[in-house]
Motif scaffolding. Sequence first.
Motif, PDB file in Angstrom:
ATOM      1  N   ASP A  80       1.325  -9.665  14.845  1.00  0.00           N
ATOM      2  CA  ASP A  80       2.206 -10.808  15.037  1.00  0.00           C
ATOM      3  C   ASP A  80       3.620 -10.360  15.394  1.00  0.00           C
ATOM      4  N   ARG A  81       4.071  -9.247  14.817  1.00  0.00           N
ATOM      5  CA  ARG A  81       5.451  -8.800  15.001  1.00  0.00           C
ATOM      6  C   ARG A  81       5.629  -7.951  16.260  1.00  0.00           C
ATOM      7  N   LEU A  82       4.697  -7.004  16.487  1.00  0.00           N
ATOM      8  CA  LEU A  82       4.883  -6.008  17.539  1.00  0.00           C
ATOM      9  C   LEU A  82       4.132  -6.342  18.826  1.00  0.00           C
ATOM     10  N   GLY A  83       3.197  -7.261  18.758  1.00  0.00           N
ATOM     11  CA  GLY A  83       2.380  -7.590  19.923  1.00  0.00           C
ATOM     12  C   GLY A  83       0.923  -7.274  19.630  1.00  0.00           C
ATOM     13  N   ARG A  84       0.059  -8.277  19.795  1.00  0.00           N
ATOM     14  CA  ARG A  84      -1.337  -8.113  19.385  1.00  0.00           C
ATOM     15  C   ARG A  84      -2.090  -7.169  20.315  1.00  0.00           C
ATOM     16  N   LYS A  85      -1.824  -7.247  21.610  1.00  0.00           N
ATOM     17  CA  LYS A  85      -2.477  -6.330  22.541  1.00  0.00           C
ATOM     18  C   LYS A  85      -2.082  -4.887  22.232  1.00  0.00           C
ATOM     19  N   ARG A  86      -0.803  -4.654  21.999  1.00  0.00           N
ATOM     20  CA  ARG A  86      -0.318  -3.305  21.723  1.00  0.00           C
ATOM     21  C   ARG A  86      -0.976  -2.729  20.476  1.00  0.00           C
ATOM     22  N   VAL A  87      -1.038  -3.522  19.423  1.00  0.00           N
ATOM     23  CA  VAL A  87      -1.617  -3.051  18.165  1.00  0.00           C
ATOM     24  C   VAL A  87      -3.122  -2.853  18.309  1.00  0.00           C
ATOM     25  N   LEU A  88      -3.785  -3.744  19.039  1.00  0.00           N
ATOM     26  CA  LEU A  88      -5.218  -3.610  19.281  1.00  0.00           C
ATOM     27  C   LEU A  88      -5.528  -2.303  19.991  1.00  0.00           C
ATOM     28  N   GLN A  89      -4.778  -2.003  21.039  1.00  0.00           N
ATOM     29  CA  GLN A  89      -5.057  -0.789  21.802  1.00  0.00           C
ATOM     30  C   GLN A  89      -4.749   0.475  21.000  1.00  0.00           C
ATOM     31  N   LEU A  90      -3.686   0.434  20.207  1.00  0.00           N
ATOM     32  CA  LEU A  90      -3.392   1.571  19.332  1.00  0.00           C
ATOM     33  C   LEU A  90      -4.538   1.793  18.349  1.00  0.00           C
ATOM     34  N   GLY A  91      -5.028   0.715  17.779  1.00  0.00           N
ATOM     35  CA  GLY A  91      -6.126   0.827  16.827  1.00  0.00           C
ATOM     36  C   GLY A  91      -7.373   1.420  17.460  1.00  0.00           C
ATOM     37  N   LEU A  92      -7.701   1.011  18.681  1.00  0.00           N
ATOM     38  CA  LEU A  92      -8.882   1.539  19.366  1.00  0.00           C
ATOM     39  C   LEU A  92      -8.755   3.039  19.622  1.00  0.00           C
ATOM     40  N   MET A  93      -7.570   3.482  20.030  1.00  0.00           N
ATOM     41  CA  MET A  93      -7.380   4.911  20.295  1.00  0.00           C
ATOM     42  C   MET A  93      -7.480   5.725  19.007  1.00  0.00           C
ATOM     43  N   LEU A  94      -6.871   5.236  17.932  1.00  0.00           N
ATOM     44  CA  LEU A  94      -6.968   5.943  16.651  1.00  0.00           C
ATOM     45  C   LEU A  94      -8.407   5.959  16.144  1.00  0.00           C
ATOM     46  N   PHE A  95      -9.127   4.870  16.383  1.00  0.00           N
ATOM     47  CA  PHE A  95     -10.514   4.793  15.929  1.00  0.00           C
ATOM     48  C   PHE A  95     -11.350   5.892  16.585  1.00  0.00           C
ATOM     49  N   ALA A  96     -11.121   6.129  17.871  1.00  0.00           N
ATOM     50  CA  ALA A  96     -11.857   7.179  18.575  1.00  0.00           C
ATOM     51  C   ALA A  96     -11.530   8.557  18.001  1.00  0.00           C
ATOM     52  N   VAL A  97     -10.256   8.807  17.729  1.00  0.00           N
ATOM     53  CA  VAL A  97      -9.834  10.106  17.195  1.00  0.00           C
ATOM     54  C   VAL A  97     -10.443  10.359  15.820  1.00  0.00           C
ATOM     55  N   VAL A 190      -9.455   0.699  28.289  1.00  0.00           N
ATOM     56  CA  VAL A 190      -9.202   0.565  29.730  1.00  0.00           C
ATOM     57  C   VAL A 190      -9.323  -0.898  30.163  1.00  0.00           C
ATOM     58  N   ALA A 191     -10.390  -1.567  29.731  1.00  0.00           N
ATOM     59  CA  ALA A 191     -10.576  -2.970  30.110  1.00  0.00           C
ATOM     60  C   ALA A 191      -9.483  -3.845  29.517  1.00  0.00           C
ATOM     61  N   GLY A 192      -9.090  -3.541  28.288  1.00  0.00           N
ATOM     62  CA  GLY A 192      -8.037  -4.320  27.641  1.00  0.00           C
ATOM     63  C   GLY A 192      -6.696  -4.151  28.312  1.00  0.00           C
ATOM     64  N   ARG A 193      -6.449  -2.944  28.775  1.00  0.00           N
ATOM     65  CA  ARG A 193      -5.194  -2.686  29.486  1.00  0.00           C
ATOM     66  C   ARG A 193      -5.063  -3.580  30.721  1.00  0.00           C
ATOM     67  N   ILE A 194      -6.182  -3.829  31.394  1.00  0.00           N
ATOM     68  CA  ILE A 194      -6.182  -4.615  32.622  1.00  0.00           C
ATOM     69  C   ILE A 194      -6.196  -6.113  32.348  1.00  0.00           C
ATOM     70  N   LEU A 195      -6.960  -6.543  31.359  1.00  0.00           N
ATOM     71  CA  LEU A 195      -7.277  -7.960  31.206  1.00  0.00           C
ATOM     72  C   LEU A 195      -6.496  -8.698  30.132  1.00  0.00           C
ATOM     73  N   LEU A 196      -6.168  -8.030  29.037  1.00  0.00           N
ATOM     74  CA  LEU A 196      -5.634  -8.757  27.890  1.00  0.00           C
ATOM     75  C   LEU A 196      -4.179  -9.169  28.079  1.00  0.00           C
ATOM     76  N   PRO A 197      -3.809 -10.381  27.682  1.00  0.00           N
ATOM     77  CA  PRO A 197      -2.402 -10.782  27.670  1.00  0.00           C
ATOM     78  C   PRO A 197      -1.736 -10.295  26.396  1.00  0.00           C
ATOM     79  N   GLU A 198      -0.442 -10.179  26.433  1.00  0.00           N
ATOM     80  CA  GLU A 198       0.314  -9.828  25.223  1.00  0.00           C
ATOM     81  C   GLU A 198       0.810 -11.111  24.572  1.00  0.00           C
TER      82      GLU A 198
END
Length: 536
Positions: A80-97, A190-198
């Motif tokens: 809610d504070r930083l941007g939902r798309k931004r936090v979602l993508q950060l979470g996905l990258m950390l999940f992979a690591v 990758v798909a989220g980077r292209i499609l998701l709104p912030e």
Amino acid sequence: METRTGNGHPDAGTRERRWWILAVLCLSVLLVVVDNTIVNVALPTVSRDLRASTSALQWVVDGYTLSFAGLLLVGGNLGDRLGRKRVLQLGLMLFAVFSVGAALSHNTGELITARVLMGLAAALVYPATLAILNNVFTVTRERTIAIGVWSAVSGLAVAIGPVAGGALLRHFSWSSVFYVSVPVAVIAVVAGRILLPESRDPRAGRFDPLGALLSVAGITLLTWSIIEAPDHGWGSFATIGGIAGSLAILAGFGWSQTRRPDPMLDVRLFRNPRFSAASAAIALAFFGLFGFIFMITQYFQVVRGYDPLGAGIATLPFAFVTAGFSPIAMLLMRRIGTKIVVAAGMATMSAGFVVAAITTVNAPYWGTVIIAMTLMAAGLGLTTGPATEAIMGALPPGKSGAGSAVNDTTREVGGTLGVAIVGSVLNSAYGSHVAASLTALGASASASHLAGQSVVAGMNVAAHFPAPLRVAAASAVRTAFMTGLHRGSLVAAGTSLAAALIALAFVPARPAPGTDSELFRTGVADTATAAAPTSV
């Protein structure tokens, strides 16, 4: 890519690609929910390779769900504070690591640590998906369909996990159930980077470190106390003190939230019976579901002798039934209201657990086993979509991250406690019965104690009996496990029935004028907004 506030409306581009956006959100949900259950089918293999006890296996499961549940409110607030798309993508990258870290573990300590970190990443992903959905689908009818699809994927993912895990374990080691998350996460990023709104809440307020600390500490202490109760004793100081302490911490969290103009969780939401009763229904549904999956995967592999893939395929009807009933539930909700659909769903789940409680060691799969799973899956499909819609419908779009976090937290807390409590009931009943049975057959006290650590350990002990007693010892281990499964299933049946009664008593059939989202938009939300400082 446009940026819109939580209270705005999606632009034309977002509207045109909204169903593709839903596909990306569902893929992200699939990733983190599958990981709740994909590891279950690998538990016997992990137990053998890493010599893990039942308690350690519970922590392999609950290490993930515990941090996931404990940090969901924080994750929703950050979105809610930083941007939902931004936090979602950060979470996905950390999940992979962190998935790679789990795959490379050499002992249960390393594996549990990696699972905790994976839960942290999942807590960033899950609430953002439902929050973005709620902001993209602003038309009520379309939002109902989208939530139905989102719920169906969540339910489907629960059952896909064992199948995917079993297929991987047929050809690879248990590490493969973690490596498989990496390519899925990359596709979603990758798909989220292209499609998701912030989107974000323009008046999210300040971050609440005290609230975050109290919520995580309370949930962690509660789950730890329950998981360790069989070893410490249910009446021990450690168990009673731990549970009492966790409840006190959670009460302190609730009190702290009432004192803030910009709470992490606005506890006033729970005055709305549609919101609170729907949250309780979801929590209790996943309590029974996750507890049962923890038991049934071991039942298929150890008691019935299925290989991991066979065990996964055996749970596949669960996925089909859940996916089939989820859209039906949303249609029924529009016709007869939320109350009856949710109550019927929880009552159906309860019936499934009762059938499981009378299933025998050698029961035919196409008998009580499939009946039990079908009833549970149908009940889950009927419950989750309407209950989720009730929760999200009580909030304006600007608070969708918080609402999503509440919805997701109830799922994860319920599931975590389900594994903890049902697993502990299983462990207590199995341990006492197998020790008595093997001792009567001539096992030493140390061997009987070792057998009580897990059903895998019990079968290993039985294999070392003298040849004339080996079959009897193995039968005793299986019978002891079924005693635990029966008692755990009855606990799940009781909680599901309680949820059905709660829904009948407190869930309104439909949102009443002046309540739900209307009340929150014009009353609570405006009060909070007026008092909240500018977000940092």
